[in-house]
Design an enzyme around this catalytic site. Structure first.
Site, short mmCIF file in Angstrom:
data_model
loop_
_atom_site.label_atom_id
_atom_site.label_comp_id
_atom_site.label_asym_id
_atom_site.label_seq_id
_atom_site.Cartn_x
_atom_site.Cartn_y
_atom_site.Cartn_z
N LEU A 152 -8.16 42.97 -45.50
CA LEU A 152 -7.52 42.67 -44.22
C LEU A 152 -6.23 43.47 -44.09
O LEU A 152 -5.89 43.93 -43.00
CB LEU A 152 -7.24 41.16 -44.09
CG LEU A 152 -6.61 40.74 -42.77
CD1 LEU A 152 -7.47 41.13 -41.58
CD2 LEU A 152 -6.34 39.24 -42.77
N TYR A 153 -5.50 43.63 -45.18
CA TYR A 153 -4.29 44.45 -45.15
C TYR A 153 -4.61 45.84 -44.60
O TYR A 153 -3.97 46.30 -43.66
CB TYR A 153 -3.69 44.56 -46.56
CG TYR A 153 -2.60 45.61 -46.68
CD1 TYR A 153 -1.39 45.44 -46.01
CD2 TYR A 153 -2.80 46.76 -47.44
CE1 TYR A 153 -0.39 46.40 -46.12
CE2 TYR A 153 -1.80 47.70 -47.56
CZ TYR A 153 -0.61 47.53 -46.89
OH TYR A 153 0.38 48.49 -46.99
N ALA A 154 -5.62 46.50 -45.15
CA ALA A 154 -6.01 47.84 -44.69
C ALA A 154 -6.45 47.80 -43.23
O ALA A 154 -6.11 48.70 -42.45
CB ALA A 154 -7.11 48.38 -45.57
#
Length: 162
Positions: A152-154
């Protein structure tokens, strides 16, 4: 120049502010929420050093807070915005997905929207190599595919790029 650096107490933000302050004509405005994802003592020590320069101005502001952020933009008449503020960490995004949506999507939107509203001349955004997913091809090039983020960060950083 009147330059805003969001995430100014982070590693990159701190070093960028130091470099920007070398030019005595720059007024550098730093904002950071000083969250505890990384050691807050280190962040405070970095700010303490930056504050020894009379051209550095710090405000503890969370980019998720649109009203306070807008008041800051309105008051400071900025020329350049360098947005480094984000919730970092690939593994943490799996355990705390809401934090990434709130910071890296909603917070980013607030910064870029206010930059448009207040006619910022230059907007710079730092992404992450995580947007390239599980690539085996090195060196990575900016033109390489980023359509398959693994966290999700990416995905939030890719969303900001788009």
């Amino acid at each position: 120049m009147r330059i805003l650096v969001t995430g100014c107490a982070g590693f990159i933000g701190y070093h960028l502010c130091k470099d920007l302050l070398i030019n005595k004509k720059n007024s550098v405005f730093g904002i950071d929420n000083l969250n505890n994802y990384y050691d807050v003592t280190i962040k405070k020590n970095r700010l303490k050093e930056l504050k020894t320069n009379k051209m550095f101005f710090f405000n503890k502001i969370d980019i998720k807070n649109e009203k306070i952020l807008e008041n800051f933009f309105k008051k400071n008449k900025l020329d350049i915005v360098i947005n480094l503020a984000a919730q970092a960490g690939v593994r943490y995004s799996i355990e705390n997905p809401k934090t990434y949506i709130q910071n890296n999507i909603n917070g980013f939107f607030n910064v870029i929207d206010l930059s448009t509203k207040y006619k910022i001349k230059h907007f710079i955004y730092a992404s992450t190599s995580s947007v390239y997913g599980n690539t085996k091809k090195f060196p990575i090039k900016e033109t390489d595919n980023t359509d398959f983020p693994l966290s999700l960060y990416a995905a939030t950083k890719k969303s900001n790029e788009v």
